[in-house]
Structures are given as C-alpha cells and as structure tokens.
Design a protein around this motif. Structure first.
Motif, PDB file in Angstrom:
ATOM      1  N   TYR A 132       0.780  -1.292   0.114  1.00  0.00           N
ATOM      2  CA  TYR A 132      -0.170   0.058   0.084  1.00  0.00           C
ATOM      3  C   TYR A 132       0.904   1.295   0.140  1.00  0.00           C
ATOM      4  O   TYR A 132       0.349   2.592   0.019  1.00  0.00           O
ATOM      5  N   LEU A 133       2.320   1.151  -0.057  1.00  0.00           N
ATOM      6  CA  LEU A 133       3.056   2.267   0.199  1.00  0.00           C
ATOM      7  C   LEU A 133       3.459   2.574  -1.522  1.00  0.00           C
ATOM      8  O   LEU A 133       3.706   1.836  -2.198  1.00  0.00           O
ATOM      9  N   PRO A 134       3.673   4.034  -1.642  1.00  0.00           N
ATOM     10  CA  PRO A 134       4.197   4.476  -2.812  1.00  0.00           C
ATOM     11  C   PRO A 134       5.618   4.328  -3.036  1.00  0.00           C
ATOM     12  O   PRO A 134       6.046   4.648  -4.279  1.00  0.00           O
ATOM     13  N   PHE A 135       6.363   3.909  -2.161  1.00  0.00           N
ATOM     14  CA  PHE A 135       7.839   3.777  -2.209  1.00  0.00           C
ATOM     15  C   PHE A 135       8.232   2.529  -1.515  1.00  0.00           C
ATOM     16  O   PHE A 135       7.437   1.976  -0.999  1.00  0.00           O
ATOM     17  N   LYS A 136       9.314   2.002  -1.922  1.00  0.00           N
ATOM     18  CA  LYS A 136      10.050   0.729  -1.273  1.00  0.00           C
ATOM     19  C   LYS A 136      10.651   0.902  -0.144  1.00  0.00           C
ATOM     20  O   LYS A 136      11.075   1.890   0.152  1.00  0.00           O
ATOM     21  N   VAL A 137      10.355  -0.241   0.694  1.00  0.00           N
ATOM     22  CA  VAL A 137      10.959  -0.038   1.921  1.00  0.00           C
ATOM     23  C   VAL A 137      12.072  -1.271   1.970  1.00  0.00           C
ATOM     24  O   VAL A 137      12.954  -0.986   2.382  1.00  0.00           O
ATOM     25  N   SER A 138      11.485  -2.237   1.621  1.00  0.00           N
ATOM     26  CA  SER A 138      12.473  -3.567   1.511  1.00  0.00           C
ATOM     27  C   SER A 138      13.554  -3.617   0.467  1.00  0.00           C
ATOM     28  O   SER A 138      13.268  -2.782  -0.587  1.00  0.00           O
ATOM     29  N   TYR A 139      14.592  -4.093   0.700  1.00  0.00           N
ATOM     30  CA  TYR A 139      16.009  -4.106  -0.358  1.00  0.00           C
ATOM     31  C   TYR A 139      16.298  -2.479  -0.441  1.00  0.00           C
ATOM     32  O   TYR A 139      16.763  -2.293  -1.680  1.00  0.00           O
ATOM     33  N   THR A 140      16.069  -1.914   0.299  1.00  0.00           N
ATOM     34  CA  THR A 140      16.586  -0.556   0.238  1.00  0.00           C
ATOM     35  C   THR A 140      17.234   0.099   1.687  1.00  0.00           C
ATOM     36  O   THR A 140      17.008  -0.654   2.729  1.00  0.00           O
ATOM     37  N   PRO A 141      18.092   1.069   1.778  1.00  0.00           N
ATOM     38  CA  PRO A 141      18.603   1.590   3.109  1.00  0.00           C
ATOM     39  C   PRO A 141      17.445   1.813   4.046  1.00  0.00           C
ATOM     40  O   PRO A 141      17.455   1.711   5.209  1.00  0.00           O
ATOM     41  N   GLY A 221      18.338  -6.637   1.381  1.00  0.00           N
ATOM     42  CA  GLY A 221      18.749  -6.792  -0.366  1.00  0.00           C
ATOM     43  C   GLY A 221      19.987  -6.879  -0.663  1.00  0.00           C
ATOM     44  O   GLY A 221      20.381  -7.554  -1.386  1.00  0.00           O
ATOM     45  N   ASN A 222      20.994  -6.173   0.500  1.00  0.00           N
ATOM     46  CA  ASN A 222      22.650  -6.550   0.300  1.00  0.00           C
ATOM     47  C   ASN A 222      22.990  -6.238  -1.254  1.00  0.00           C
ATOM     48  O   ASN A 222      23.891  -6.996  -1.612  1.00  0.00           O
ATOM     49  N   PRO A 224      25.725  -4.297  -3.108  1.00  0.00           N
ATOM     50  CA  PRO A 224      26.672  -3.419  -2.848  1.00  0.00           C
ATOM     51  C   PRO A 224      26.435  -1.842  -3.276  1.00  0.00           C
ATOM     52  O   PRO A 224      25.887  -1.462  -4.147  1.00  0.00           O
ATOM     53  N   LEU A 225      27.226  -0.968  -2.541  1.00  0.00           N
ATOM     54  CA  LEU A 225      27.068   0.449  -2.908  1.00  0.00           C
ATOM     55  C   LEU A 225      25.697   0.909  -2.481  1.00  0.00           C
ATOM     56  O   LEU A 225      25.418   2.255  -2.481  1.00  0.00           O
ATOM     57  N   VAL A 226      24.631   0.271  -2.220  1.00  0.00           N
ATOM     58  CA  VAL A 226      23.260   0.431  -1.996  1.00  0.00           C
ATOM     59  C   VAL A 226      22.759   0.237  -0.662  1.00  0.00           C
ATOM     60  O   VAL A 226      22.451   1.096   0.286  1.00  0.00           O
ATOM     61  N   SER A 227      22.750  -1.141  -0.396  1.00  0.00           N
ATOM     62  CA  SER A 227      21.839  -1.499   1.112  1.00  0.00           C
ATOM     63  C   SER A 227      22.841  -2.658   1.632  1.00  0.00           C
ATOM     64  O   SER A 227      22.355  -3.290   2.337  1.00  0.00           O
ATOM     65  N   GLU A 228      24.211  -2.614   1.506  1.00  0.00           N
ATOM     66  CA  GLU A 228      24.987  -3.541   1.821  1.00  0.00           C
ATOM     67  C   GLU A 228      25.914  -3.040   3.356  1.00  0.00           C
ATOM     68  O   GLU A 228      26.304  -1.994   3.373  1.00  0.00           O
ATOM     69  N   ILE A 229      25.469  -3.712   4.420  1.00  0.00           N
ATOM     70  CA  ILE A 229      26.035  -3.163   5.741  1.00  0.00           C
ATOM     71  C   ILE A 229      27.331  -3.601   6.172  1.00  0.00           C
ATOM     72  O   ILE A 229      27.534  -4.878   5.459  1.00  0.00           O
ATOM     73  N   THR A 230      28.315  -2.986   6.960  1.00  0.00           N
ATOM     74  CA  THR A 230      29.410  -3.514   7.193  1.00  0.00           C
ATOM     75  C   THR A 230      29.651  -5.027   7.674  1.00  0.00           C
ATOM     76  O   THR A 230      30.641  -5.696   7.329  1.00  0.00           O
ATOM     77  N   PRO A 231      28.642  -5.338   8.670  1.00  0.00           N
ATOM     78  CA  PRO A 231      28.846  -6.539   9.085  1.00  0.00           C
ATOM     79  C   PRO A 231      28.728  -7.808   8.142  1.00  0.00           C
ATOM     80  O   PRO A 231      29.551  -8.967   7.995  1.00  0.00           O
ATOM     81  N   LEU A 232      27.941  -7.488   7.042  1.00  0.00           N
ATOM     82  CA  LEU A 232      27.755  -8.534   5.877  1.00  0.00           C
ATOM     83  C   LEU A 232      29.030  -8.497   4.991  1.00  0.00           C
ATOM     84  O   LEU A 232      29.502  -9.594   4.696  1.00  0.00           O
ATOM     85  N   LEU A 233      29.611  -7.208   4.825  1.00  0.00           N
ATOM     86  CA  LEU A 233      30.916  -7.214   4.147  1.00  0.00           C
ATOM     87  C   LEU A 233      31.989  -7.956   4.653  1.00  0.00           C
ATOM     88  O   LEU A 233      32.748  -8.687   3.998  1.00  0.00           O
TER      89      LEU A 233
END
Length: 279
Positions: A132-141, A221-222, A224-233
């Motif tokens: 129902y949202l006009p924007f994305k939440v998952s797979y984003t910062p 979503g992981n 790179p350069l978008v939604s990848e966190i440091t612990p995952l890296l």
C-alpha cells in the motif's frame, strides 16, 4: 597508611576483594581483550598501504555510511518513542498493559532471522503493508533503518523505565503549582532527570544496531554500494578467505564505535554531574 588499609579491609562489604578483582580482570581479558587483540594482530600483517586500500574502497565506505548512519538515526528515533512508551507504561494504567509491556521485550527474545523474515514479509512490495506504500521499503537503506529501529527499541524503554518509576510525581506537581506548563515541566524538570538514562539507552541501541546482522540481511537486499551493511561485508571477506581484509574493516568499526560510545559516556557523566549540581 597502615591504619587506612586496615580500616578499608575492615569495612569492606564483600569479602575477598583482591580475588574477586583478579577473577573479574581475568574474565574480561579472556572474553573481551583477547578476541579484540587477535583482530588487531591479524590486521598488523597488512602494510599501511594495504590497510588503507582494504578499508577505503568505495564499497567499504558505502557500507560505513549506511551502517553508522542508519544505526544513529534508528537510535535517535528510539530515544524519542522509547521515552514515550516508557512514560505510558509507568504513568498510566489501562487494559492490556502487561501485554504491551511484554511486547516491548519481544525483539530481545525473537531470533534475528525470524525478525528479518517477518519484517520482509510485512514491508516487501507485495507484503501486508508494503503493497500500500508508494515507495519501496525492503531492499533499500530504508529497510535497514526499519530493522534497526525494531531491534533497538527495548534498550531505550528498559533503561528509561526504572528511572521514571523512581521519579517522584511531587516534582511535577510542584512545577505545576508554580505555574509551569506541561511542556515546561517536561523540559525543565523531567528531561534533565531522564537525560543520563536516555543517553545510556541511546548508546545501547546504537551499539546493538552497529553489530546487527540477522534481521537486516533479509530486508536489506544486500546490494553493494546501496544496501550492504558492514557486518555483511566482513562475512563476505571471511567467505573469500580474506581474513586480513575482514579484520581490517572490523578494526575500523571497533575504533569508530569505541570513540562514539566513549563520547556518549562522557556526555552521560556530564549530565549526571550537572543534575547533581542543580539538585
């Protein structure tokens, strides 16, 4: 000097202070200092140019910005709403209060993977709320931030709640008697007393968010350069057998986290001294 030492030994509340202190230092060394020292020692196998290259690639810098930025903003939001939740639980009586109080601790007990799957199911584009949202939440910062808000709220509530329970209502009544408005009472009476607890809750929520992994990777979503966190890296580097590169990034995280937590602790100590001076 001998009299002072004898007096201290005589009036010690808990016996065996020397033994207890030695065991405490030994335990902290084995649990905290030795693992951290191992990370530093492994990083020292790199030359300085190699270290700089390992911790300053565009991918790594992007993960720093996302991890520290999302953790800070999540902890900041939790300070505000955590204080409100704690205030409601302490100051009011309503049906289902014990249920609400138990729900606050749910992120503590819930496995992080379960939390990540649940948040993804809710906030995905075809999820119960995300559709129902006009924007994305998952797979984003934004999804990373939502997950960090979820896991950090209990730290603020459980830190502020005992202080509110000990806060006498007579102070608020006295302020109202002297003509203070509700906002003035909160700003001038309540907040100064709660400030050390709020800073502690912020520090705990911030530290917890920095190291969060399980609940974030599902909704992030992981990319790179978008939604990848440091612990995952760091995990990615380990899977690639780049142990020195992984520990180099970990050392940067450790030093930055320690510096920020030290600053917060100094602010907390200053707030307590100021509160004691006003009292």
């Amino acid at each position: 000097m001998l009299f002072t030492r004898t007096l201290l030994k005589r009036h010690t509340v808990l016996p065996g202070f020397d033994l207890a202190l030695g065991l405490s230092i030994l335990y902290l060394s084995l649990i905290v200092l030795v693992p951290l020292s191992a990370a530093f020692l492994k990083t020292f196998t790199l030359t300085w140019p190699q270290f700089v290259e390992a911790v300053s690639t565009p991918r790594v810098l992007a993960s720093y910005r996302l991890t520290f930025g999302a953790s800070f903003m999540a902890a900041l939001l939790n300070v505000v709403f955590g204080m409100i939740v704690a205030w409601v639980l302490v100051r009011y009586r309503f049906p289902g209060q014990r249920l609400v109080d138990a729900l606050v601790d749910l992120p503590f007990a819930l496995p992080t993977a379960v939390a990540g799957i649940a948040l993804t199911a809710i906030w995905a584009q075809n999820g119960s709320l995300g559709q129902y949202l006009p924007f994305k939440v998952s797979y984003t910062p934004l999804g990373v931030w939502v997950a960090l808000v979820f896991i950090g709220l209990p730290f603020v509530v459980r830190t502020v709640q005992p202080v509110l329970e000990d806060l006498s209502r007579e102070l608020e009544e006295a302020a109202a008697t002297l003509g203070a408005s509700r906002w003035q009472t909160v700003r001038l009476v309540v907040l100064p007393i709660l400030m050390p607890a709020l800073l502690t809750g912020f520090a705990l929520a911030f530290a917890r968010a920095l190291g969060e992994y399980g609940s974030v990777i599902f909704i992030a979503g992981n990319m790179p350069l978008v939604s990848e966190i440091t612990p995952l890296l760091i995990i990615t580097k380990l899977e690639q057998y780049d142990y020195a590169g992984a520990t180099a990034i970990a050392v940067v995280m450790l030093v930055a986290s320690f510096a920020m937590l030290l600053t917060i602790n100094l602010l907390q100590a200053w707030a307590r001294r100021r509160q004691g001076g006003i009292a």
